[in-house]
Scaffold this active site. Structure first.
Site, PDB file in Angstrom:
ATOM      1  N   ASP A  18      -1.718  -0.209   3.906  1.00 42.11           N
ATOM      2  CA  ASP A  18      -3.173  -0.311   4.053  1.00 42.11           C
ATOM      3  C   ASP A  18      -3.449  -1.153   5.287  1.00 42.11           C
ATOM      4  O   ASP A  18      -2.514  -1.555   5.986  1.00 42.11           O
ATOM      5  CB  ASP A  18      -3.817  -0.914   2.784  1.00 42.11           C
ATOM      6  CG  ASP A  18      -5.169  -0.282   2.503  1.00 42.11           C
ATOM      7  OD1 ASP A  18      -6.035  -0.333   3.380  1.00 42.11           O
ATOM      8  OD2 ASP A  18      -5.356   0.291   1.407  1.00 42.11           O
ATOM      9  N   HIS A  28      -7.386   3.600   6.640  1.00 45.94           N
ATOM     10  CA  HIS A  28      -6.614   2.521   5.990  1.00 45.94           C
ATOM     11  C   HIS A  28      -5.278   2.325   6.708  1.00 45.94           C
ATOM     12  O   HIS A  28      -4.238   2.165   6.071  1.00 45.94           O
ATOM     13  CB  HIS A  28      -6.384   2.836   4.511  1.00 45.94           C
ATOM     14  CG  HIS A  28      -7.616   2.679   3.669  1.00 45.94           C
ATOM     15  ND1 HIS A  28      -7.918   1.541   2.976  1.00 45.94           N
ATOM     16  CD2 HIS A  28      -8.654   3.525   3.442  1.00 45.94           C
ATOM     17  CE1 HIS A  28      -9.072   1.680   2.334  1.00 45.94           C
ATOM     18  NE2 HIS A  28      -9.543   2.885   2.606  1.00 45.94           N
ATOM     19  N   GLU A  74     -11.960   6.934   2.461  1.00 43.05           N
ATOM     20  CA  GLU A  74     -12.741   6.043   3.315  1.00 43.05           C
ATOM     21  C   GLU A  74     -12.313   6.079   4.789  1.00 43.05           C
ATOM     22  O   GLU A  74     -11.714   5.136   5.290  1.00 43.05           O
ATOM     23  CB  GLU A  74     -12.630   4.604   2.785  1.00 43.05           C
ATOM     24  CG  GLU A  74     -13.114   4.467   1.358  1.00 43.05           C
ATOM     25  CD  GLU A  74     -12.889   3.083   0.761  1.00 43.05           C
ATOM     26  OE1 GLU A  74     -13.799   2.605   0.081  1.00 43.05           O
ATOM     27  OE2 GLU A  74     -11.811   2.499   0.957  1.00 43.05           O
ATOM     28  N   THR A 125      -5.401  -5.173  -5.124  1.00 42.42           N
ATOM     29  CA  THR A 125      -5.063  -6.599  -5.219  1.00 42.42           C
ATOM     30  C   THR A 125      -5.731  -7.493  -4.174  1.00 42.42           C
ATOM     31  O   THR A 125      -5.190  -8.543  -3.838  1.00 42.42           O
ATOM     32  CB  THR A 125      -3.538  -6.775  -5.170  1.00 42.42           C
ATOM     33  OG1 THR A 125      -3.057  -6.189  -3.949  1.00 42.42           O
ATOM     34  CG2 THR A 125      -2.866  -6.119  -6.347  1.00 42.42           C
TER      35      THR A 125
HETATM   36  C1  TNX Z   1     -11.753   1.341  -2.822  1.00 43.17           C
HETATM   37  S1  TNX Z   1     -10.187   3.398  -4.422  1.00 43.17           S
HETATM   38  C2  TNX Z   1     -10.535   1.641  -2.236  1.00 43.17           C
HETATM   39  C3  TNX Z   1      -9.533   0.570  -2.083  1.00 43.17           C
HETATM   40  C4  TNX Z   1     -10.056  -0.755  -2.535  1.00 43.17           C
HETATM   41  C5  TNX Z   1     -10.799  -0.563  -3.832  1.00 43.17           C
HETATM   42  C6  TNX Z   1     -11.273  -1.830  -4.460  1.00 43.17           C
HETATM   43  C7  TNX Z   1      -9.880   3.787  -2.961  1.00 43.17           C
HETATM   44  C8  TNX Z   1      -9.356   5.101  -2.764  1.00 43.17           C
HETATM   45  N1  TNX Z   1     -10.140   2.920  -1.963  1.00 43.17           N
HETATM   46  O1  TNX Z   1      -9.085   0.526  -0.752  1.00 43.17           O
HETATM   47  O2  TNX Z   1      -8.981  -1.622  -2.706  1.00 43.17           O
HETATM   48  O3  TNX Z   1     -11.930   0.250  -3.583  1.00 43.17           O
HETATM   49  O4  TNX Z   1     -11.747  -1.608  -5.771  1.00 43.17           O
END
Ligand code: TNX
Length: 757
Positions: free
Chosen positions: A188, A260, A323, A465
Site C-alpha cells: 500500500d 495505493h 480508490e 491497520t
Molecule cells: C478503504 S477497503 C480502503 C483501505 C482502508 C480502509 C479503512 C479498501 C478497498 N480500501 O485502504 O484501509 O478503507 O477502513
C-alpha cells in the site's frame, strides 16, 4: 475461581434446558445422528490417534501442535482399538465435509474428505478444552460441512508491519474456526512488505517509512518520529504458505494496483506518471501517485506478479484496484495517448483497460484475479472476481454478470471499526460494527435469483491497520468478531441465532484463553435504550449476558454511591448529565465502563424539518436524531451523526409552544481527515408563527471556529427571546482545498443534536 463457577453454572443451565452441553464454534451443521448414538465416548478417555491414510500425517501433526500450544498432554499417535480417535478418508464425503461418530470401546471415528477430517479435529480440540472443565463430557455425533467456500480473514501488514510469527498465529486462529482463506494485504502507500528479487529497492526503500501520523492529527500534521519498517523475505513467505496449507488455509496475496502504490513508486518512480521522487506516506489515506499505463510499467508489474505467483499457489491473486485518483492520468501525455490508441472515452475506461491487461496476464498463467469493487467501473475484466466492500451493490452487479463474488461490506465485515462503548475502546478509524451485527450478516443478497446466487463464494472480514500498531490490538479487533463471522459462513441460513451463539461464545472464551488469544471483551459492555417521554429521557440499561448485574451512577446522586440496576426499569433523566454503568459478575468487572452524556432540553422529541434532507449516507434515524438527547462523539464517527454536503440546509425546530429561550447548543463536528468541516456561516432566526422570522444572529467562519469546543459544541445565546420556532441556516464549507484529504470534493457538515434551552 469465580469465572469457573460462573461457567459451570451456565453449563448447568444449558443442560437443564435440554441443550447439548458442548459448545463448538462454528456450530456444527447437524447433530441429527444423536438419535442413533448407541455408544457414549467420554472426551477425557481419548488417548490415541491414528489414520487409515498417510495423507493425514500432517493433520495429526498440526493437531498435536495445537494440543501442546494449549498446554495439554499429547494424544499419542498409535493404532489402538480402544480409547482412540480414528481418522478415515471417506470418498463419499465432499472435501470439507466430515462425520464424527462414537463407536464401541471408547473409539471416535472422524471420517471426511480432503479437508473435512482436519475440521473434525478442530471440533475435537474445542471438545477437549471443554472436557477439562466439564468432567464426563461426551463426544457428540456430528455431520458437518460449510455453507460457503470462501471463509476469509484479511490482514493489512502495510500500514503496520507484523512479524512472521504473528502471521502464523493469525492463521492458527482462522484454522481453529474452520476459516479457509487468509487475504494478505502486502502492499500500500505506507509500505511494501514482500521481497521481489528482481526489484530489490521495493523492500530496500518501499518497506521503510520515517514515521507515522499521531492519532488523527492530519491538519496540522503531527508525526510520531518513530520509523516503521519490515518485510517478509521469500523464504518467510514460503514458510507461511506451507504453514497455512497444513491448516487447510489458502493464502491470497494482494498486490495493489494501479492505485495505493506510493511505496512501490518511492522505490521506482520511473513507473509513475510524473516520475517524481516520493517516499512511503506517513499519514493515512490514498495518494494521487498511481502507476502509469505505459508498457514499461506493465512489464514491471508482470515481473512482480511472476514472482508472486511462484510463491503463492492460490487460484486467486488479488490485484487491489480500489480508490484510484485520476489526477495524474488526466495530465499524463503517455496515459492520454493510451486512451486515444485504445479508444477509451475517459479515465474510468483507462482504469478498466489497466485491469483487463493484468487480468489477461494472470489468466494466461492459469490463475484468476480478484479485485475491490472499483474494478467494475468502466467495465469488468472477463475473468475477474469482485470483492464487494462499498456495500453489497458491487457484488450484486458482478453476480448478475456471472462473475464470482466475495462479500465484505463495511457495515458487517470491517473489523477496524469500533465494537463496544466508544469512549472506552482504543482509538479506531470510525464506524461501529459490534459482534451482534457481524452475526446478523447474510452474505447472499436476497435480490439475486437462484442462478446468480451461485456466484457468491462467501465473505471475509478486513482488518485494516492504520490505527492498529500491535499484534495484541490486531487480535482484539479480530476476535471474537471472527467467531461470529466463522459461524455466518459455516452455517449460512442454518445459523441457530444470536442467543444460542452468544451463550456458546461465553463458554468459548475459555477456549480462546487457553489458546492465548487477546480477544476483545466489548461484548460485556452495558448498552442503553433511550426513550423521550414528556420532555424527559428514560434510559433502560442492557447487557448481553444476564448472569451478572449492572451497577450504575446517576449524575445527581452521591458520586460515591453505585446502585444496582433493576432489569427493565428505566432511569429517568430530568436534567442533563452523565450516566456511568458497568457490568459485573461477582466482583469481577467485565467489559468497559459506559459513560454516556444525556442532554435534556426543550427540543427533545419535537418536530424538526429541513429544506435539504441529510445525505442518504448519513441519515440513520432521520431528522428526529437532532433532538434525541444524544450528542455524537468525535473522532469516533458513527450513526450518531447526520451529514450534508454540497447544498446548504435550513433546519427548523418547532417547539410546539412559545417560550423564553436562553441558549442553543449546536453539536457539530470538525474532522478534516474524514472530509468533515465546520459550517462556514450559521444564521439563527426565531419566530412565533412559523412564517415571520427575525434573524437573531449570524456567526462567521471565524466566530464558529473560535466558539467550537472540545465537546463538539457551539453555544449560541438566544437572549431570552420568546419564540416557538428556531431556525438555523447553515452554509457548508466549500470544496476541499488542495493537499487535504478529499481535495476537490464537497466538504461535509455534520450535526448530532440541537439542544434548545
Ligand atoms: C478503504 S477497503 C480502503 C483501505 C482502508 C480502509 C479503512 C479498501 C478497498 N480500501 O485502504 O484501509 O478503507 O477502513
Amino acid at each position: 475461581m469465580k469465572k469457573i463457577f460462573v461457567l459451570s453454572a451456565l453449563q448447568l443451565v444449558l443442560m437443564a434446558v435440554g441443550l447439548q452441553a458442548q459448545t463448538i464454534i462454528p456450530n456444527p451443521q447437524s447433530q441429527s445422528d444423536m438419535e442413533n448414538k448407541t455408544e457414549d465416548v467420554k472426551v477425557s478417555d481419548l488417548q490415541f490417534i491414528s489414520a487409515n491414510d498417510p495423507s493425514f500425517a500432517s493433520d495429526i501433526k498440526v493437531f498435536s501442535e495445537f494440543m501442546s500450544k494449549m498446554g495439554y498432554p499429547a494424544i499419542a499417535q498409535k493404532e489402538s482399538a480402544t480409547h482412540a480417535i480414528h481418522l478415515i478418508k471417506d470418498a463419499s464425503l465432499r472435501d470439507e465435509e466430515y462425520r464424527m461418530q462414537c463407536k464401541a470401546n471408547q473409539v471416535v471415528e472422524i471420517r471426511g474428505g480432503k479437508d473435512g477430517v482436519f475440521y473434525g479435529l478442530m471440533s475435537m480440540l474445542q471438545l477437549i478444552e471443554e472436557g477439562q472443565r466439564q468432567v464426563g463430557l461426551s463426544v457428540p455425533q456430528l455431520h458437518d460441512f460449510p455453507a460457503y467456500s470462501w471463509r476469509g480473514m484479511h490482514l493489512d501488514v502495510s500500514r503496520h508491519f507484523f512479524p512472521k510469527e504473528f502471521v502464523m498465529k493469525y492463521i492458527d486462529i482462522l484454522a481453529l474456526h474452520k476459516m479457509n482463506t487468509f487475504h494478505w494485504h502486502l502492499t500500500d502507500v505506507q509500505g511494501w512488505r514482500i521481497e521481489i528479487k528482481k526489484y530489490p529497492k521495493l523492500t530496500e526503500i518501499g518497506s521503510k517509512r520515517k514515521e507515522s501520523i499521531v492519532e488523527k492529527n492530519f491538519d496540522p500534521y503531527i508525526g510520531d518520529g518513530v520509523p516503521v519498517e519490515g518485510f517478509y523475505t521469500q523464504d518467510d513467505i514460503k514458510e507461511i504458505v506451507l504453514y497455512a496449507q497444513a491448516r487447510h488455509v489458502q493464502v491470497v496475496p494482494e498486490i495493489e494496483m494501479p492505485g495505493h502504490a506510493q511505496a512501490a513508486l518511492s522505490a521506482y518512480p520511473e513507473y509513475s506518471c510524473a516520475k517524481n521522487m516520493m517516499e512511503p506516506l506517513t499519514k493515512w489515506g490514498v495518494s494521487n501517485d498511481v502507476y502509469c499505463t505505459d508498457d514499461a510499467t506493465f512489464r514491471f508489474l508482470e515481473d512482480i506478479l511472476d514472482e508472486v505467483m511462484a510463491l503463492f499457489p492460490s487460484n486467486y491473486i488479488h490485484i487491489g484496484g480500489d480508490e484510484v485518483p485520476k489526477d495524474r492520468w488526466k495530465v499524463c501525455p503517455v496515459c492520454q495517448q493510451t486512451m486515444k490508441t485504445h479508444h477509451l472515452k475517459d479515465e474510468n475506461e483507462l482504469q478498466s483497460y489497466f485491469i483487463k491487461h493484468i487480468d489477461a496476464y494472470v489468466t494466461s498463467k492459469g490463475r484468476n484475479i480478484i479485485g475491490w469493487d472499483e474494478i467494475l467501473e468502466g467495465g469488468l475484466a472477463p475473468n475477474a472476481a469482485v470483492m464487494s466492500w462499498r456495500g453489497e451493490e458491487g457484488g450484486i452487479i458482478a453476480a448478475k454478470q456471472q462473475h464470482k463474488v466475495v462479500m465484505t461490506p463495511g457495515d458487517y465485515c470491517y473489523f477496524d471499526h469500533y465494537q463496544g462503548n466508544k469512549n472506552a475502546e482504543p482509538l479506531a478509524i470510525g464506524g461501529f460494527t459490534p459482534i451482534q451485527q457481524v452475526y446478523s450478516y447474510q452474505p447472499t443478497p436476497a435480490v439475486l435469483n437462484a442462478e446468480e446466487k451461485k456466484y457468491i463464494l462467501g465473505a471475509q472480514a478486513n482488518v485494516w491497520t492504520e490505527y492498529i500498531a500491535t499484534t495484541d490490538h490486531v487480535e482484539y479487533m479480530a476476535v471474537p468478531r471472527l467467531c461470529a463471522l466463522a459461524e455466518v459462513l459455516w452455517l449460512g441460513d442454518s445459523k441457530p441465532g444470536w442467543i444460542d451463539f452468544k451463550n456458546r461464545l461465553r463458554v468459548h472464551f475459555s477456549f480462546l484463553d487457553q489458546c492465548k488469544v487477546h480477544y476483545a471483551n466489548s461484548i460485556f459492555d452495558v448498552t442503553t435504550v433511550r426513550n423521550i417521554v414528556e420532555g424527559k429521557v428514560e434510559l433502560t440499561l442492557e447487557s448481553v449476558y444476564e448472569n451478572g448485574q449492572i451497577q450504575y451512577q446517576m449524575p445527581d446522586v452521591d458520586q460515591a454511591q453505585l446502585l444496582l440496576y433493576k432489569k427493565g426499569r428505566p432511569l429517568v433523566f430530568k436534567r442533563s448529565g452523565k450516566l456511568r454503568a458497568q457490568y459485573y459478575e461477582g466482583t469481577k468487572e467485565l467489559g468497559h465502563l459506559l459513560e454516556e452524556e444525556i442532554l435534556v432540553h426543550k427540543a427533545l422529541g419535537k418536530n424538526i424539518s429541513s429544506t435539504i434532507e441529510p445525505s442518504s449516507y448519513y441519515n440513520e434515524g432521520g431528522l428526529p436524531k437532532l433532538a434525541d438527547s444524544k450528542a455524537g462523539h468525535a473522532p469516533r464517527l458513527s450513526s450518531d451523526w447526520l451529514g450534508w454536503s454540497g447544498k446548504n440546509p435550513a433546519i427548523t425546530i418547532d417547539l410546539g409552544d412559545a417560550s423564553k429561550l436562553n441558549n442553543l447548543d449546536i453539536y457539530t463536528l470538525k474532522e478534516e481527515s474524514n472530509w468533515i468541516y465546520l459550517p462556514q456561516q450559521i444564521t439563527v432566526s426565531l419566530s412565533t408563527d412559523g412564517i415571520n422570522y427575525i434573524a437573531l444572529k449570524t456567526l462567521s467562519a471565524k466566530e464558529i471556529e473560535d466558539a467550537y469546543g472540545v465537546d463538539n459544541k457551539l453555544s449560541v445565546s438566544l437572549a431570552n427571546t420568546k419564540a416557538r420556532y428556531v431556525k438555523l441556516a447553515l452554509t457548508c464549507a466549500p470544496k476541499i482545498e488542495k493537499d487535504k484529504p478529499g481535495a476537490g470534493e464537497d466538504a461535509w457538515v455534520f450535526l448530532s443534536e440541537l439542544a434548545v434551552n
